[in-house]
Scaffold this motif. Structure first.
Motif, PDB file in Angstrom:
ATOM      1  N   SER A  15       0.820  -1.219   0.000  1.00 42.40           N
ATOM      2  CA  SER A  15       0.000   0.000   0.000  1.00 42.40           C
ATOM      3  C   SER A  15       0.853   1.268   0.000  1.00 42.40           C
ATOM      4  CB  SER A  15      -0.963   0.002   1.200  1.00 42.40           C
ATOM      5  OG  SER A  15      -0.255  -0.008   2.426  1.00 42.40           O
ATOM      6  N   LEU A 225       0.311  -3.494   4.247  1.00 45.08           N
ATOM      7  CA  LEU A 225      -0.690  -4.565   4.119  1.00 45.08           C
ATOM      8  C   LEU A 225      -0.090  -5.872   3.600  1.00 45.08           C
ATOM      9  CD1 LEU A 225      -3.864  -2.680   2.773  1.00 45.08           C
ATOM     10  CD2 LEU A 225      -3.301  -3.326   5.127  1.00 45.08           C
ATOM     11  N   SER A 247      -5.484  -7.412   1.829  1.00 51.14           N
ATOM     12  CA  SER A 247      -6.264  -6.313   1.251  1.00 51.14           C
ATOM     13  C   SER A 247      -7.575  -6.086   2.017  1.00 51.14           C
ATOM     14  CB  SER A 247      -6.552  -6.583  -0.222  1.00 51.14           C
ATOM     15  OG  SER A 247      -7.148  -7.852  -0.403  1.00 51.14           O
ATOM     16  N   GLU A 250      -7.750  -2.954   4.239  1.00 48.58           N
ATOM     17  CA  GLU A 250      -7.466  -1.661   3.603  1.00 48.58           C
ATOM     18  C   GLU A 250      -8.088  -0.490   4.356  1.00 48.58           C
ATOM     19  OE1 GLU A 250      -7.984   0.357  -0.850  1.00 48.58           O
ATOM     20  OE2 GLU A 250      -8.466  -1.756  -0.516  1.00 48.58           O
ATOM     21  N   ASP A 253      -5.824   0.528   7.250  1.00 41.72           N
ATOM     22  CA  ASP A 253      -4.396   0.620   6.956  1.00 41.72           C
ATOM     23  C   ASP A 253      -3.838   1.968   7.414  1.00 41.72           C
ATOM     24  OD1 ASP A 253      -1.858   0.142   5.942  1.00 41.72           O
ATOM     25  OD2 ASP A 253      -2.387   0.788   3.918  1.00 41.72           O
TER      26      ASP A 253
END
Length: 369
Positions: A15, A225, A247, A250, A253
């Motif tokens: 990320s 991530l 993911s 997310e 994050d």
């Protein structure tokens, strides 16, 4: 043949943006193990720890708020330490720099050092994060990709991690780089640069203090991530080591938020302030660590020192990713260990205060055999 080695491989982005970090890892199909099953398989010798990962879940709201608070508390300190370590890296290399951080604890620190060098170092810096595995060495395919595929000069390479504890990964790195140099007839430096050298085993560090480096509190949500590296039967001979992309996390994050928080505290004057030469302190830390491990093994009847994880960062990893048996803290009122006490309550783990120990915390892994 060597000159074209791995030139077709594509790094993972995680990320982070590409300028901050490229992961030399292979995305693999997830096969998740519960923390309890993973611990049993490790301790019985049925599987190596690197063959398994557990599914990560979002941190609780209370724990996430604690991470935010500790980032606010320590971001200025960490910014100073990053800048001073960045200056030391520049002084120890001639020309442009390629930072290789060790997945995952080293990854956010690598991002920060890369930014610091590019902003203040008057040289160019690149940052790649690669895998190193205890007992199995460093990802030589990743090193080949950089040196022969991307034409990275070996003398520009710098190995970075977040911290040391017992020195296991320091020793693994040095052994692995020596092996790689012998195979490839190169002279890569085996020096290790870390923020906190609580075990006294790194070559360069910003501090010997055991404090709550905020990125140590989280798993993938502060490391792009990406999972801890995996080395199982999905990894073929010419592959990078593997990883899982989380993911599904997310929305929580904090990888870019965290490095931005620290970077916003950067000041040129801190980059210009030299690190102190504390080689005697490093030797003292090594001796204190050895003595402490012996004392804990005897006092708590621990036969395998791999079950002892000294230091706040390593204790945090045990509380999050392993099956803890006991949490030992130097001072229950220390703000750097508040998160550990909260995790101990959540997991119903006993906490012992040990004022004379040379670390802020230590966690013992439960014997589940």
């Amino acid at each position: 043949m060597l000159n074209n080695l791995h030139s077709d491989k594509t790094p993972l982005l995680g990320s982070y943006c590409a300028e901050d970090c490229l992961f030399l890892l292979k995305n693999i199909e997830p096969k998740f193990y519960t923390i309890e099953d993973k611990e049993r398989l490790i301790q019985t010798g049925a599987m190596h720890y690197s063959e398994m990962v557990n599914q990560e879940s979002a941190p609780s709201q209370q724990y996430a708020e604690l991470f935010l608070n500790l980032t606010e508390q320590y971001k200025n300190r960490l910014a100073v330490e990053v800048l001073q370590l960045a200056k030391k890296i520049v002084e120890n290399r001639d020309g442009d720099i390629c930072i290789i951080s060790l997945v995952r604890a080293g990854t956010p620190i690598g991002v920060l050092l890369n930014r610091a060098i590019n902003e203040y170092g008057e040289v160019n810096s690149l940052h790649y994060s690669i895998s190193i595995v205890r007992d199995k060495g460093i990802d030589e395919n990743a090193l080949d990709y950089l040196i022969y595929g991307q034409k990275i000069k070996p003398e520009s390479i710098v190995f970075v991690d977040g911290w040391t504890a017992k020195g296991v990964m320091t020793e693994e790195l040095k052994k692995a780089v020596q092996h790689y140099n012998a195979r490839r007839n190169l002279n890569l430096s085996e020096q290790l640069f870390v923020i906190s050298d609580i075990g006294g085993t790194a070559d360069f560090s910003a501090t010997f203090d055991d404090y709550a480096i905020p990125s140590a509190l989280m798993n993938s949500t502060v490391s792009g991530l990406i999972s801890r590296s995996v080395l199982n039967d999905q990894i073929k001979a010419d592959d990078f080591h593997g990883c899982i992309s989380y993911s599904h996390l997310e929305n929580c994050d904090r990888s870019n938020w965290f490095v931005n928080q620290v970077t916003d505290c950067f000041k040129l004057s801190d980059f210009q302030t030299p690190l102190q030469n504390e080689s005697l302190s490093a030797k003292k830390r090594q001796s204190m660590t050895r003595n402490f491990l012996q004392e804990i093994m005897q006092k708590h009847h621990v036969s395998n020192k791999n079950r002892i994880k000294p230091g706040i960062a390593e204790a945090t990893r045990v509380m999050l990713r392993r099956v803890p048996d006991l949490l030992i803290v130097k001072d229950k009122l220390n703000p750097s260990t508040i998160h550990l006490l909260k995790l101990a309550i959540e997991k119903n783990i006993d906490v012992v205060e040990m004022n004379e120990m040379p670390f802020g915390a230590c966690a013992l892994i439960k014997d589940v055999k």
